[in-house]
Design an enzyme around this catalytic site. Structure first.
Site, PDB file in Angstrom:
ATOM      1  N   LYS A 120       1.047  -1.120  -0.080  1.00 19.68           N
ATOM      2  CA  LYS A 120      -0.020  -0.055   0.057  1.00 19.68           C
ATOM      3  C   LYS A 120       0.818   1.355  -0.049  1.00 19.68           C
ATOM      4  CE  LYS A 120      -0.977  -0.152   4.948  1.00 19.68           C
ATOM      5  NZ  LYS A 120      -0.235  -1.780   5.142  1.00 19.68           N
ATOM      6  N   ASN A 143      -1.256   7.051   6.582  1.00 16.11           N
ATOM      7  CA  ASN A 143      -0.187   6.491   7.172  1.00 16.11           C
ATOM      8  C   ASN A 143       1.178   6.481   6.471  1.00 16.11           C
ATOM      9  OD1 ASN A 143       0.244   4.249   9.099  1.00 16.11           O
ATOM     10  ND2 ASN A 143       0.476   2.576   7.334  1.00 16.11           N
ATOM     11  N   HIS A 189      -1.348  -8.489  11.749  1.00 15.31           N
ATOM     12  CA  HIS A 189      -2.045  -7.593  12.999  1.00 15.31           C
ATOM     13  C   HIS A 189      -3.109  -8.498  13.792  1.00 15.31           C
ATOM     14  CE1 HIS A 189       0.559  -4.448  11.552  1.00 15.31           C
ATOM     15  NE2 HIS A 189      -0.207  -4.452   9.974  1.00 15.31           N
TER      16      HIS A 189
END
Length: 452
Positions: A120, A143, A189
């Site tokens: 990403k 981010n 995660h």
């Protein structure tokens, strides 16, 4: 910074005063909001003293606040702020949600957002580059780069390009993007989610927030991503939720030096399709793909010296991230990858890299994982056990021939020998500069016993 009348006269708590938290406080204060701020560190609290109320939100009454703004780093599955906010009827939100609420006060613009487990950052930076190189105003945030609220508003016609992690999407509720992209979804995660399905659902939320007629593109190389794409096809007009057209873009990949490998082909296909939907011409996009220089530590080309190409892929901290790097350089005609790997392992195998072992001329193992990686790799390739990055780089340079590639793609975390993957990649860059004489670098020249 971005300010908005949407916040005027409202009351917010901001928990966490790192970069995005401080940017949030400044934006809210400038917008006329009343802010209560908190961080465990005294420094940020002292910086805001006199301008914001300094109080721990776990110790005050939250009733009447319009939102509790939390950092994406706050674990929503374990942190007590979640229960306290819910009991008070106050929404937990992030800075990207505030940006979404502020959009009505900004000059006419569009927003493009990209998420995914891997790729990403590169895809976001690439799309931003394509837009800017075509002469359109753009900002990059989320981010990556500066917090979006800390950046000046774009003039009319600009495009905000956001990289969004699942953590950020979890605390965003009204971001309706004109274009979105999903690179892939693989297990990650999971300490923050109730299983893999919950993690995938977090990614899907970005697309559920979009209006039906807006554009979405998906990597579609894995089942969870494909499932979200099919779900979005059901609620959108034809052609507005599509899979990346890999064959369409593949012919030109040889002209994009910083976008080699199957993973970067997919990144380019996603960014290219989003750019087309945002109004760029194919000619503008192809020129931008050719001029893109990539991101530091992500398949970063350090240069070619005596015919040997050096690649810094220090960001590859697990085997799944290293696998596409190995796939990027097939034999031509012989094996040509000199692979520096190892560090603090995240597992006990290299199974995800195994399909590309045939591309590796030799491996140079380092760090805590070095002995285990050597055992795994010796049946398939020549292996040199090096322990330290400096020794591995020196040995790889001695063995490499013109046309070969020296690739740092560790498949491990860095914390056994380095502070973070950035420090590891910067050290590799410095070693390459020293050993090739390409540039002067601070410190002693590299030797086989150097502790670098």
């Amino acid at each position: 910074m971005i300010v908005s009348s949407a916040f005027r006269g409202k009351r917010y708590v901001v928990l966490g005063l790192a970069r995005s938290g401080m940017a949030t406080v400044e934006s809210l204060l400038a917008s006329g909001a009343e802010v209560t701020a908190w961080d465990r560190r005294e420094g940020p609290r002292d910086e805001l003293a006199g301008r914001a109320t300094i109080a721990d939100p776990l110790l005050i009454d939250l009733a009447g606040f319009d939102g509790v703004v939390v950092s994406p780093g706050v674990p929503l599955n374990t942190h007590p702020i979640v229960a306290r906010a819910q009991a008070a009827g106050v929404p937990l939100i992030g800075d990207v949600e505030l940006f979404a609420q502020a959009r009505g006060d900004l000059p006419p613009h569009r927003v493009a957002a990209i998420t995914g487990t891997n790729g990403k950052s590169t895809t976001t930076a690439l799309l931003h580059h394509l837009i800017e190189s075509a002469g359109l105003p753009a900002r990059m945030g989320g981010n990556i780069g500066l917090p979006i609220l800390a950046q000046d508003p774009l003039p009319e016609g600009g495009v905000y390009v956001l990289e969004l992690s699942s953590y950020q999407i979890d605390i965003t509720f009204s971001l309706d993007c004109e274009a979105t992209g999903l690179t892939n979804i693989t297990p990650d995660h999971l300490d923050r989610y109730d299983g893999f399905a919950s993690y995938a659902a977090s990614k899907a939320k970005l697309f559920a927030m979009q209006s039906e007629g807006n554009f979405a593109i998906f990597g579609c190389a894995d089942a969870p991503t494909t499932a979200i794409q099919r779900q979005e096809v059901l609620r959108r007009p034809q052609g507005r939720a599509v899979c990346a057209r890999i064959p369409f873009w593949k012919e030109g990949q040889s002209n994009w030096p910083s976008l080699q490998g199957p993973h970067n082909l997919q990144n380019a296909a996603i960014a290219g399709a989003m750019a087309l939907d945002l109004g760029l011409s194919l000619e503008q996009i192809l020129a931008g793909l050719a001029s893109f220089r990539g991101l530091p530590h992500r398949m970063e080309r350090l240069g070619e010296f005596d015919g040997v190409l050096f690649i810094n892929d220090s960001k590859a901290t697990n085997p799944a991230s290293t696998a596409p790097a190995l796939a990027a350089f097939p034999p031509n005609p012989d094996r040509r990858v000199h692979w520096i790997c190892g560090g603090l392992p995240k597992g006990d195998d290299l199974d995800e890299c195994a399909p590309n072992f045939g591309n590796v001329a030799a491996a140079y193992t380092i760090g805590e994982a070095g002995p285990r990686f050597a055992e795994l790799l010796e049946p398939f390739m020549q292996v040199q056990r090096c322990e330290m990055l400096c020794e591995a780089t020196t040995r790889a340079m001695a063995a490499a021939r013109p046309g070969d590639v020296i690739l740092l793609s560790p498949a491990c975390a860095s914390f056994d020998q380095f502070r973070d993957y950035e420090t590891r990649g910067d050290t590799f860059r410095k070693l390459v500069a020293q050993l090739t004489g390409d540039a002067e670098a601070d410190g002693e020249p590299c030797t086989a016993n150097s502790p670098a």
